[in-house]
Design an enzyme around this catalytic site. Structure first.
Site, PDB file in Angstrom:
ATOM      1  N   SER A  92       0.876  -1.174   0.000  1.00 14.99           N
ATOM      2  CA  SER A  92       0.000   0.000   0.000  1.00 14.99           C
ATOM      3  C   SER A  92       0.913   1.224   0.000  1.00 14.99           C
ATOM      4  CB  SER A  92      -0.841  -0.014   1.286  1.00 14.99           C
ATOM      5  OG  SER A  92      -1.421   1.252   1.520  1.00 14.99           O
TER       6      SER A  92
ATOM      7  N   TYR B 220      -1.695  -1.267  10.876  1.00 12.52           N
ATOM      8  CA  TYR B 220      -1.883  -1.501   9.428  1.00 12.52           C
ATOM      9  C   TYR B 220      -0.693  -0.960   8.632  1.00 12.52           C
ATOM     10  CZ  TYR B 220      -3.692  -1.374   4.682  1.00 12.52           C
ATOM     11  OH  TYR B 220      -3.827  -1.548   3.318  1.00 12.52           O
TER      12      TYR B 220
HETATM   13  N1  LIG Z   1      -8.847  -0.378  -0.731  1.00 15.05           N
HETATM   14  C1  LIG Z   1      -7.826   0.364  -0.375  1.00 15.05           C
HETATM   15  O1  LIG Z   1      -7.965   1.571  -0.112  1.00 15.05           O
HETATM   16  C2  LIG Z   1      -6.440  -0.246  -0.326  1.00 15.05           C
HETATM   17  C3  LIG Z   1      -5.335   0.604  -0.416  1.00 15.05           C
HETATM   18  C4  LIG Z   1      -4.060   0.072  -0.390  1.00 15.05           C
HETATM   19  C5  LIG Z   1      -3.889  -1.295  -0.256  1.00 15.05           C
HETATM   20  N2  LIG Z   1      -4.978  -2.103  -0.149  1.00 15.05           N
HETATM   21  C6  LIG Z   1      -4.741  -3.548   0.020  1.00 15.05           C
HETATM   22  O2  LIG Z   1      -5.323  -4.234  -1.054  1.00 15.05           O
HETATM   23  C7  LIG Z   1      -5.626  -5.570  -0.656  1.00 15.05           C
HETATM   24  C8  LIG Z   1      -7.044  -5.926  -1.093  1.00 15.05           C
HETATM   25  O3  LIG Z   1      -7.949  -5.115  -0.384  1.00 15.05           O
HETATM   26  P1  LIG Z   1      -9.293  -4.520  -1.034  1.00 15.05           P
HETATM   27  O4  LIG Z   1      -9.167  -3.064  -1.023  1.00 15.05           O
HETATM   28  O5  LIG Z   1      -9.606  -5.212  -2.288  1.00 15.05           O
HETATM   29  O6  LIG Z   1     -10.321  -4.896   0.131  1.00 15.05           O
HETATM   30  P2  LIG Z   1     -11.586  -5.882   0.193  1.00 15.05           P
HETATM   31  O7  LIG Z   1     -12.519  -5.576  -0.894  1.00 15.05           O
HETATM   32  O8  LIG Z   1     -12.047  -5.800   1.604  1.00 15.05           O
HETATM   33  O9  LIG Z   1     -10.938  -7.313  -0.078  1.00 15.05           O
HETATM   34  C9  LIG Z   1     -10.200  -8.017   0.879  1.00 15.05           C
HETATM   35  C10 LIG Z   1     -10.121  -9.468   0.472  1.00 15.05           C
HETATM   36  O10 LIG Z   1      -9.365 -10.190   1.471  1.00 15.05           O
HETATM   37  C11 LIG Z   1     -10.114 -11.339   1.862  1.00 15.05           C
HETATM   38  N3  LIG Z   1      -9.831 -11.701   3.250  1.00 15.05           N
HETATM   39  C12 LIG Z   1     -10.006 -10.927   4.361  1.00 15.05           C
HETATM   40  N4  LIG Z   1      -9.700 -11.636   5.455  1.00 15.05           N
HETATM   41  C13 LIG Z   1      -9.331 -12.881   5.032  1.00 15.05           C
HETATM   42  C14 LIG Z   1      -8.916 -14.063   5.697  1.00 15.05           C
HETATM   43  N5  LIG Z   1      -8.807 -14.111   7.036  1.00 15.05           N
HETATM   44  N6  LIG Z   1      -8.633 -15.154   4.960  1.00 15.05           N
HETATM   45  C15 LIG Z   1      -8.744 -15.126   3.602  1.00 15.05           C
HETATM   46  N7  LIG Z   1      -9.115 -14.036   2.923  1.00 15.05           N
HETATM   47  C16 LIG Z   1      -9.401 -12.928   3.633  1.00 15.05           C
HETATM   48  C17 LIG Z   1     -11.572 -10.911   1.691  1.00 15.05           C
HETATM   49  O11 LIG Z   1     -12.417 -12.035   1.475  1.00 15.05           O
HETATM   50  P3  LIG Z   1     -13.323 -12.768   2.586  1.00 15.05           P
HETATM   51  O12 LIG Z   1     -13.943 -11.713   3.433  1.00 15.05           O
HETATM   52  O13 LIG Z   1     -14.273 -13.539   1.727  1.00 15.05           O
HETATM   53  O14 LIG Z   1     -12.383 -13.668   3.327  1.00 15.05           O
HETATM   54  C18 LIG Z   1     -11.497 -10.119   0.396  1.00 15.05           C
HETATM   55  O15 LIG Z   1     -11.548 -10.980  -0.713  1.00 15.05           O
HETATM   56  C19 LIG Z   1      -5.403  -5.620   0.847  1.00 15.05           C
HETATM   57  O16 LIG Z   1      -4.139  -6.220   1.107  1.00 15.05           O
HETATM   58  C20 LIG Z   1      -5.385  -4.161   1.248  1.00 15.05           C
HETATM   59  O17 LIG Z   1      -4.599  -3.927   2.407  1.00 15.05           O
HETATM   60  C21 LIG Z   1      -6.254  -1.611  -0.203  1.00 15.05           C
END
Ligand SMILES: NC(=O)c1ccc[n+]([C@@H]2O[C@H](COP(=O)([O-])OP(=O)(O)OC[C@H]3O[C@@H](n4cnc5c(N)ncnc54)[C@H](OP(=O)(O)O)[C@@H]3O)[C@@H](O)[C@H]2O)c1
Length: 259
Positions: free
Chosen positions: A140, A153
């Site tokens: 991130s 985080y």
């Molecule tokens: N959105 C942002 O602003 C942002 C910015 C920078 C980086 N990121 C990073 O991008 C990545 C993806 O996030 P996103 O933004 O796409 O968020 P998201 O829509 O909440 O997706 C998160 C994914 O992780 C899975 N997950 C959560 N806990 C889990 C567990 N215990 N075991 C297996 N799977 C798990 C969730 O699926 P289930 O709930 O079905 O398990 C979901 O598929 C993350 O690493 C996040 O830190 C996001």
């Protein structure tokens, strides 16, 4: 032509889901992992129908290393080589560390760092034997500075950045690339999970879609890039932290994260 296989964690929503669509569109076979079985199955059906690719889903809680081990064993027994590994699953938590829920913090550390490291260690062994492979770890823009109000985080994402960049250098001689991908704030379910909807970083801002962010990461992984940061302004911000005193960076980050 030999079909390549990609394993994507956190494929049930957001950036992971959009990455799965891109891999399928490009003819890859897929192994999709997350906890929500139904959402994974729905996506798998869509991808099989639209792109005629094989898709396997595994409902696993990746905070549990035994579940990772069992996933690995099944893939080994089926003799499937993972050409592309995307460690995307992760979540955040907003608020004062002193008031945070220990269980949630502990799960975050387990998912964002331990599970990502264990997955990488397991699937790397065969990549080294085969002399090829690509890994993408989702960090991130939070990785580049400490994050008051999201202290744990930000620290987990710094770990992902430092770990993955070190691996990039180590694995050059084995023909394996490791891409660290750093999105900034993106419109996904992340902000609901992390309770960041009222923080200035997310509130009233037009955020990039998960599809756009996934596309940039996909290209970076295909090109074997060491580091990719989504968005011009994010790149400027990351660059500027190198020349700004740490005490100032801390104040600015806290201001941006505040409600
Ligand atoms: N959105 C942002 O602003 C942002 C910015 C920078 C980086 N990121 C990073 O991008 C990545 C993806 O996030 P996103 O933004 O796409 O968020 P998201 O829509 O909440 O997706 C998160 C994914 O992780 C899975 N997950 C959560 N806990 C889990 C567990 N215990 N075991 C297996 N799977 C798990 C969730 O699926 P289930 O709930 O079905 O398990 C979901 O598929 C993350 O690493 C996040 O830190 C996001």
């Amino acid at each position: 032509m030999i079909t390549k296989t990609a394993l994507i964690t956190g494929a049930s929503s957001g950036i992971g889901l959009e990455l799965a669509k891109l891999f399928a569109k490009n003819g890859f076979y897929l192994i999709l992992v997350a906890r929500s079985e139904e959402r994974l199955e729905k996506l798998a059906d869509e991808l099989r129908y639209e792109h005629h690719v094989q898709v396997a889903t595994f409902a696993k809680d990746l905070t549990d290393l035994n579940e990772i081990q069992s996933l690995f064993q099944i893939i080994e027994e089926e003799n499937i080589f993972i050409d592309f590994l995307v460690n995307n699953a992760g979540f955040g938590d907003y608020g004062y560390f002193v008031e945070s829920d220990w269980h949630k913090i502990h799960q975050m550390i387990n998912l964002n760092m331990t599970s990502l490291t264990y997955m990488t260690h397991l699937f790397l062994q065969r990549m080294k034997k085969e002399g090829r492979g690509r890994i993408m770890n989702i960090a991130s823009t939070a990785a580049f500075q400490p994050g008051p109000l999201m202290a744990v985080y930000f620290a987990t994402k710094s770990y992902v950045l430092n770990f993955s960049e070190a691996l990039f250098e180590e694995l050059k001689e084995f023909n394996i690339t490791v891409t660290t991908y750093c999105p900034g704030a993106t419109a996904t379910n992340f902000s609901n999970e992390a309770n960041t909807n009222n923080s200035k970083l997310f509130k009233n801002r037009k955020l990039p879609t998960a599809a756009k962010v996934a596309e940039y990461g996909f290209m970076a992984m295909m090109q074997g890039k060491r580091l990719a940061i989504y968005g011009f302004m994010n790149r400027v911000m990351v660059f500027s932290t190198r020349f700004t005193p740490r005490s100032i960076v801390l104040k600015i980050t806290k201001f941006i994260l505040k409600e």
